[in-house]
Every structure is written in C-alpha cells, then in structure tokens.
Scaffold this active site. Structure first.
Site, PDB file in Angstrom:
ATOM      1  N   HIS A 174       6.470 -10.591   5.940  1.00  0.00           N
ATOM      2  CA  HIS A 174       6.325  -9.338   5.184  1.00  0.00           C
ATOM      3  C   HIS A 174       7.034  -9.345   3.829  1.00  0.00           C
ATOM      4  CE1 HIS A 174       9.892  -8.585   7.738  1.00  0.00           C
ATOM      5  NE2 HIS A 174      10.325  -7.787   6.779  1.00  0.00           N
ATOM      6  N   ASP A 175       8.163 -10.041   3.730  1.00  0.00           N
ATOM      7  CA  ASP A 175       8.909 -10.029   2.460  1.00  0.00           C
ATOM      8  C   ASP A 175       8.808 -11.327   1.684  1.00  0.00           C
ATOM      9  OD1 ASP A 175       9.852  -7.468   2.165  1.00  0.00           O
ATOM     10  OD2 ASP A 175      11.674  -7.817   3.327  1.00  0.00           O
TER      11      ASP A 175
ATOM     12  N   LYS B 120       9.448 -11.785  -2.051  1.00  0.00           N
ATOM     13  CA  LYS B 120      10.797 -11.711  -2.658  1.00  0.00           C
ATOM     14  C   LYS B 120      11.200 -13.044  -3.281  1.00  0.00           C
ATOM     15  CE  LYS B 120      12.854  -7.787  -0.405  1.00  0.00           C
ATOM     16  NZ  LYS B 120      13.782  -7.333   0.623  1.00  0.00           N
TER      17      LYS B 120
ATOM     18  N   HIS C 229       7.534  -7.088  -4.964  1.00  0.00           N
ATOM     19  CA  HIS C 229       7.513  -8.153  -3.945  1.00  0.00           C
ATOM     20  C   HIS C 229       6.331  -7.967  -2.991  1.00  0.00           C
ATOM     21  CE1 HIS C 229       9.601  -5.285  -1.188  1.00  0.00           C
ATOM     22  NE2 HIS C 229       9.141  -6.049  -0.230  1.00  0.00           N
TER      23      HIS C 229
ATOM     24  N   HIS D 254       3.638  -2.970   3.794  1.00  0.00           N
ATOM     25  CA  HIS D 254       4.750  -2.625   4.711  1.00  0.00           C
ATOM     26  C   HIS D 254       5.748  -1.640   4.092  1.00  0.00           C
ATOM     27  CE1 HIS D 254       6.718  -5.892   2.480  1.00  0.00           C
ATOM     28  NE2 HIS D 254       7.883  -5.411   2.906  1.00  0.00           N
ATOM     29  N   HIS D 255       5.522  -1.199   2.842  1.00  0.00           N
ATOM     30  CA  HIS D 255       6.354  -0.121   2.277  1.00  0.00           C
ATOM     31  C   HIS D 255       5.526   1.118   1.965  1.00  0.00           C
ATOM     32  CE1 HIS D 255      10.151  -2.284   1.996  1.00  0.00           C
ATOM     33  NE2 HIS D 255       9.472  -3.330   1.574  1.00  0.00           N
TER      34      HIS D 255
ATOM     35  N   ASP E 172      10.334  -2.685  10.759  1.00  0.00           N
ATOM     36  CA  ASP E 172      11.217  -3.073   9.647  1.00  0.00           C
ATOM     37  C   ASP E 172      12.232  -1.956   9.373  1.00  0.00           C
ATOM     38  OD1 ASP E 172      11.919  -4.935   7.684  1.00  0.00           O
ATOM     39  OD2 ASP E 172      10.695  -3.959   6.152  1.00  0.00           O
TER      40      ASP E 172
HETATM   41 FE   LIG Z   1       9.749  -5.469   1.867  1.00  0.00          FE
HETATM   42 FE   LIG Z   2      12.262  -6.792   6.396  1.00  0.00          FE
END
Ligand SMILES: [Fe+2]
Ligand SMILES: [Fe+2]
Length: 261
Positions: A111-112, A115, A140, A166-167, A195
């Site tokens: 998911h990240d 970054k 990201h 996911h945000h 998360d």
């Molecule tokens: Fe994230």
């Molecule tokens: Fe996370």
C-alpha cells in the site's frame, strides 16, 4: 446354388474386411485423440506452471520494492505483516473466496510502496506538514499506482487499487481524489481500515501506541481526527464484532525490523 453360396461368402468376407478396417481406423483415431489430449494436458500444466511462476516472480519483485519503501519510511515489517492479516480477516468476513482472500493478503503490503519516491527529509520531518509538503507526501498514493500499473496480473491490479485508494474516505474527505462510497474499490476500503487500526496501535516518534480499546473507540466513535464516517459502514459493522481478532494479530506480530523476505 454353389455359386450363390460363394457369392454370399464373398460378401460376408468383404463386410468383415470393411468392419475390421473401420475398427482399425477407429482405434487409430482414438489413439490420436488420446495423444492429443495428453499433449494438451501437458501444455496446460506447463502454462499453469509458467503463470504461477510469473505470479510468484511479480510477488517477489514487489515484495522487494515494498522492503525498500519500508526502509525509507522507518515502517516496521510487523506493520506490513499485520495489515495483510487484518485485510484477510475482513475479506473473509465479507465472504470472499479463498483465492481472493489470498490475493488481498499478498497485495496489502504494497500500500505504501509509492513512498520510495518521497524525499527522505520529508518522510522524517516531525510535526505538521505545510500545504506544499503535504501535497508531496500525499502523492505516494499516485506514485504507488504508477509503479504497479500496466500489468494484467490480478495481484498487481489489486495492489495498484489499494496503493491509490488506501487514504480515501467513505465520506469523500480523503485523498488523492476525494472518492466516496463505492467509488473506492473494496480492496482499498479494507486496507484503509486495517492501516488505520494499526497506526493507532503503533508507537511513533511523536506518540505512544494506544490500547486496543482506545483504538476501537476512535474508529467506532471518532476522535475529531478519525471519524466513523471515514470507513465503509459494512466493514465498520464487521469490525465491531471481530475486533478482538485484530488485537490478537497486533499482539502476535511484533517484528520491529524492516520487512524480511
Ligand atoms: Fe499510505
Ligand atoms: Fe501503512
């Protein structure tokens, strides 16, 4: 009389010969068919093996990418592992097939991954970010999607959906696109809940980790920053009953090193 008998005999002989020839042909055809089926089976097995090897290679590659992003983020391997488990529990509770549960289990750690492209100075910055920094940080999600895009592997497609959503919040107040409700792919809504729970439980340089009870209270009742309206109501209803399993996972997977392969 004699000649008639001879004629019948001759006809019978001919019929028998033809019948034998037909049977030989049938046997040969059957053999060919069997060979063909065997070839096909072999080709299919080979194809299946190649497909699963390819899927495994994708997974390995992306897991390495994930590891690289966790080094950068100072995120622990425990977090990545736990998010996978929370996601699988939610998927199972929604009645997903075993195959799809496994898919989200494998896709969630990425998911990240975006970054990896965010400057270290920004990732390590303490305190509230200014508007410009926040915009870079929030990118990201889009970068992650770009990294995972363009493959027809179901795993990577799901991972891309998760990375970019996911945000997002159910009520449309999330980022990067401000999607709302069912516009957000279900895999993204699932990972978002896991998360968030994990972020609340985890200790950060600027805060202590909250207890399970406090994390649940914040998710189910809100604390001003996190609000129940952010979450898919169906997932929230599931969480309300299965949250002890989340606690079990949090306690079980406490690896503090970056993600191991
Ligand atoms: Fe994230
Ligand atoms: Fe996370």
């Amino acid at each position: 009389m004699q000649s008639e008998l001879e004629a019948v005999k001759g006809q019978l002989k001919e019929l028998t010969r033809r019948e034998r020839a037909r049977q030989r042909e049938m046997t040969a055809a059957r053999r060919k068919l069997r060979e063909f089926a065997q070839d096909l089976e072999f080709a299919l097995a080979l194809e299946r093996r190649r497909a699963s090897e390819l899927e495994q290679a994708y997974y390995d590659m992306v897991l390495r990418l994930t590891r690289a992003s966790t080094y950068k983020d100072n995120e622990t391997g425990g977090h990545i592992q736990r998010v996978s488990f929370y996601a699988r529990i939610l998927a199972r509770s929604l009645g997903w097939s075993e195959v799809d549960q496994e898919l989200i289990f494998r896709a969630a750690p990425m998911h990240d991954v975006g970054k990896i492209a965010i400057p270290d100075t920004l990732i390590r910055k303490r305190g509230r970010l200014g508007a410009e920094d926040r915009q870079v940080m929030e990118s990201h999600t889009l970068i992650g999607a770009q990294l995972l895009e363009g493959s027809n592997s179901r795993l990577l497609e799901m991972a891309r959906d998760i990375a970019v959503t996911h945000h997002e919040h159910w009520d449309g107040t999330g980022y990067p696109r401000g999607l709302a409700g069912n516009q957000i792919p279900i895999a993204g809504r699932i990972v978002m809940l896991g998360d968030n729970y994990d972020a609340l439980r985890s200790r950060r340089s600027y805060k202590q980790g909250f207890s399970h009870e406090k994390a649940c209270r914040i998710i189910l009742e809100g604390d001003g920053r996190t609000r129940p309206e952010h979450f898919d109501p169906e997932l929230l209803a599931i969480f309300r009953t299965i949250h002890p399993e989340f606690n079990g996972i949090f306690e079980q997977f406490q690896q503090t090193e970056p993600l191991a392969l």
